[in-house]
Design an enzyme around this catalytic site. Structure first.
Site, PDB file in Angstrom:
ATOM      1  N   LYS A   1       0.690  -1.153   0.146  1.00 60.07           N
ATOM      2  CA  LYS A   1       0.084  -0.004  -0.127  1.00 60.07           C
ATOM      3  C   LYS A   1       0.837   1.115   0.185  1.00 60.07           C
ATOM      4  CE  LYS A   1      -4.263  -1.956   1.715  1.00 60.07           C
ATOM      5  NZ  LYS A   1      -3.900  -3.401   1.881  1.00 60.07           N
TER       6      LYS A   1
HETATM    7  C1  LIG Z   1      -4.393  -4.429   1.091  1.00 54.95           C
HETATM    8  C2  LIG Z   1      -3.898  -5.814   0.907  1.00 54.95           C
HETATM    9  C3  LIG Z   1      -4.051  -6.808   0.057  1.00 54.95           C
HETATM   10  C4  LIG Z   1      -5.297  -6.602  -0.868  1.00 54.95           C
HETATM   11  O1  LIG Z   1      -4.980  -5.658  -1.859  1.00 54.95           O
HETATM   12  P1  LIG Z   1      -6.264  -5.057  -2.709  1.00 54.95           P
HETATM   13  O2  LIG Z   1      -5.904  -3.902  -3.595  1.00 54.95           O
HETATM   14  O3  LIG Z   1      -7.404  -4.755  -1.599  1.00 54.95           O
HETATM   15  O4  LIG Z   1      -6.885  -6.226  -3.525  1.00 54.95           O
HETATM   16  C5  LIG Z   1      -3.475  -7.866   0.105  1.00 54.95           C
HETATM   17  N1  LIG Z   1      -2.308  -8.092   0.831  1.00 54.95           N
HETATM   18  C6  LIG Z   1      -1.851  -7.091   1.675  1.00 54.95           C
HETATM   19  C7  LIG Z   1      -0.855  -7.575   2.454  1.00 54.95           C
HETATM   20  C8  LIG Z   1      -2.440  -5.950   1.780  1.00 54.95           C
HETATM   21  O5  LIG Z   1      -2.133  -4.817   2.622  1.00 54.95           O
END
Ligand SMILES: *Cc1c(COP(=O)(O)O)cnc(C)c1O
Length: 465
Positions: free
Chosen positions: A112
């Site tokens: 993120k």
């Molecule tokens: C947010 C997140 C996901 C999922 O990502 P999306 O964009 O919501 O599909 C997967 N793995 C981790 C570690 C995350 O923080």
């Protein structure tokens, strides 16, 4: 470049307004009216570019007119300066033609950061230009909160308030949020659960009259267009490193809200040769049921060992549906109305289109732990629980062994020590060097009652003049 709503009723917006608006007024999500498409020669000419230089090429058409080249370059440089690996998104090989794309080299050890480091600097730039200040408010059960806080902590024009359920997030996740002591960062530990946090944020967006004069709320959740846009870059980056665009590459993506993998879909539409996009889910498998059996029905939430994918309904899936239905806003509105009953059925045509690129896989906790163990035994490489699901999905769904498959590593294993310990590695995965003192750092957070007036009063009082 104009941005339009997936439900066809809200006004089209320019880039800046789309970034500040979040959800469209008709309940839809903003998408670009047209996508830039790059030909093979253009993509090939980017081979060898640094991550930042590549990001500039890919993002530029989306911000056309809103930012000068120099401004965009400066925002990209600042965003990725906080990453501690010079490749920004390094690749590691774990099997025959199987690669891990490490997306956890940013400040909070999860992918993120790619989007939120960029979004924080982008927002601050837009706001400074407009002489405007905003309040960011969000709810988190873990990863999003810390990445948003890190992204906004150096922004002069943003005050950020993140709610987490008191005593219900892991120590690492809480400390990643509460040890950021910047003046504009406020952590609220709510005496309630994650849903209470989320409801409070939703209600605050619906009626913003509690805010000081001249302020508005901005959402930095995964429906924010700028987040998706920033995530397109690493699909190109990985492909170019593995022989693209002259050969196709496949991607396996641990999926929750469908933001990350939707960026891969866009990369493919923009001209990057992608053979397969594999949706990897945990027991919260609405997307797997939809792709494999056209069963898009809401099921009760399961708490898994991959908590960042514990999602009942994937909000960004609507953006894909919009394309599958030939960008017909009325059809999407109808589909979403149908879904209020708890389930919806896609047309046969939409299913055929979706399956021409996407496949899906679901993995439960027990099997996921076995994957962590096996990969560690065979390669010495330690996966986090989310990434492990993606690796198994890749191994199960690959249609062609001669096409490289890239598994997106969405988090560093040290973020989820409990699951990694359960997989039987015997010792806790170490935090990276720069975070080793996380448990000694000073924390700051406010415990508040599960009462919207208390929360809104806190936000209003602590928003800087
Ligand atoms: C947010 C997140 C996901 C999922 O990502 P999306 O964009 O919501 O599909 C997967 N793995 C981790 C570690 C995350 O923080």
């Amino acid at each position: 470049m104009k941005y339009i709503s997936t439900r066809g009723q809200a006004p089209a917006l320019n880039f800046e307004d789309a970034v500040l608006t979040g959800l469209a007024s008709d309940g839809g999500l903003y998408v670009p009216e047209t996508l830039p498409v790059f030909d093979t020669a253009t993509i090939a000419s980017w081979a060898g570019l640094s991550y930042q230089a590549l990001a500039f090429e890919i993002i530029k058409p989306f911000v056309d007119g809103a930012l000068s080249d120099a401004e965009l370059k400066a925002i990209i440089e600042k965003a990725y300066a906080s990453f501690r690996h010079d490749a920004i998104a390094p690749l590691v090989q774990t099997g025959h033609n199987e690669w891990i794309l490490e997306l956890f080299q940013g400040p909070t050890l999860a992918f993120k950061d790619f989007a939120l480091q960029f979004l924080g600097h982008l927002l601050d730039h837009i706001l400074a230009k407009r002489k405007q200040k905003v309040v960011v408010m969000g709810a988190t059960s873990g990863d999003t909160g810390s990445a948003a806080i890190e992204g906004c902590s150096r922004c002069d024009n943003i005050d950020i308030f993140i709610l987490h359920p008191h005593k219900r997030v892991s120590d690492v996740q809480r400390r990643q949020m509460t040890t950021v002591l910047a003046k504009n960062v406020h952590n609220i530990a709510l005496e309630g659960n994650f849903d209470d946090c989320q409801n409070m944020v939703k209600a605050s967006f619906a009626d913003q009259s509690f805010l000081p004069e001249g302020r508005q709320l901005v959402a930095v959740n995964s429906i924010n267009w700028a987040r998706i846009m920033a995530q397109i870059v690493y699909y190109f980056y990985a492909s170019l490193a593995l022989g693209g665009p002259h050969r196709a590459v496949s991607f396996s993506v641990p999926t929750g809200n469908f933001g990350d993998i939707f960026a891969g879909y866009l990369a493919s539409k923009m001209g990057l040769p992608i053979e397969q996009l594999i949706i990897a889910t945990n027991a919260n498998d609405i997307l797997h049921r939809c792709i494999s059996a056209n069963d898009h029905s809401k099921q009760p939430l399961v708490h898994s060992l991959s908590p960042s994918m514990d999602i009942m309904v994937s909000s960004n899936f609507e953006r894909l549906l919009f394309d599958l239905y030939d960008r017909d806003g009325a059809a999407i509105t109808e589909l979403m109305t149908q879904f209020k009953s708890g389930t919806m059925t896609l047309s046969a045509e939409a299913m055929v289109k979706a399956r021409s690129l996407f496949s899906s896989y679901r993995l439960g906790d027990e099997e996921m732990l076995t994957v962590i163990q096996t990969v560690f035994e065979r390669t010495g490489y330690l996966l986090d629980p989310h990434t492990a699901i993606g690796v198994q999905a890749a191994r199960s769904n690959r249609s062609n062994q001669s096409t490289p498959v890239v598994c997106l590593a969405t988090a560093h294993p040290a973020k989820f020590p409990e699951a990694v310990m359960k997989a039987g590695q015997g010792q806790e995965p170490a935090l990276p060097h720069h975070m080793q003192d996380l448990f000694e750092r000073e924390e700051r957070y406010e415990v508040l009652a599960n009462d919207i007036h208390a929360v809104q009063k806190f936000v209003a009082t602590n928003t800087r003049k």
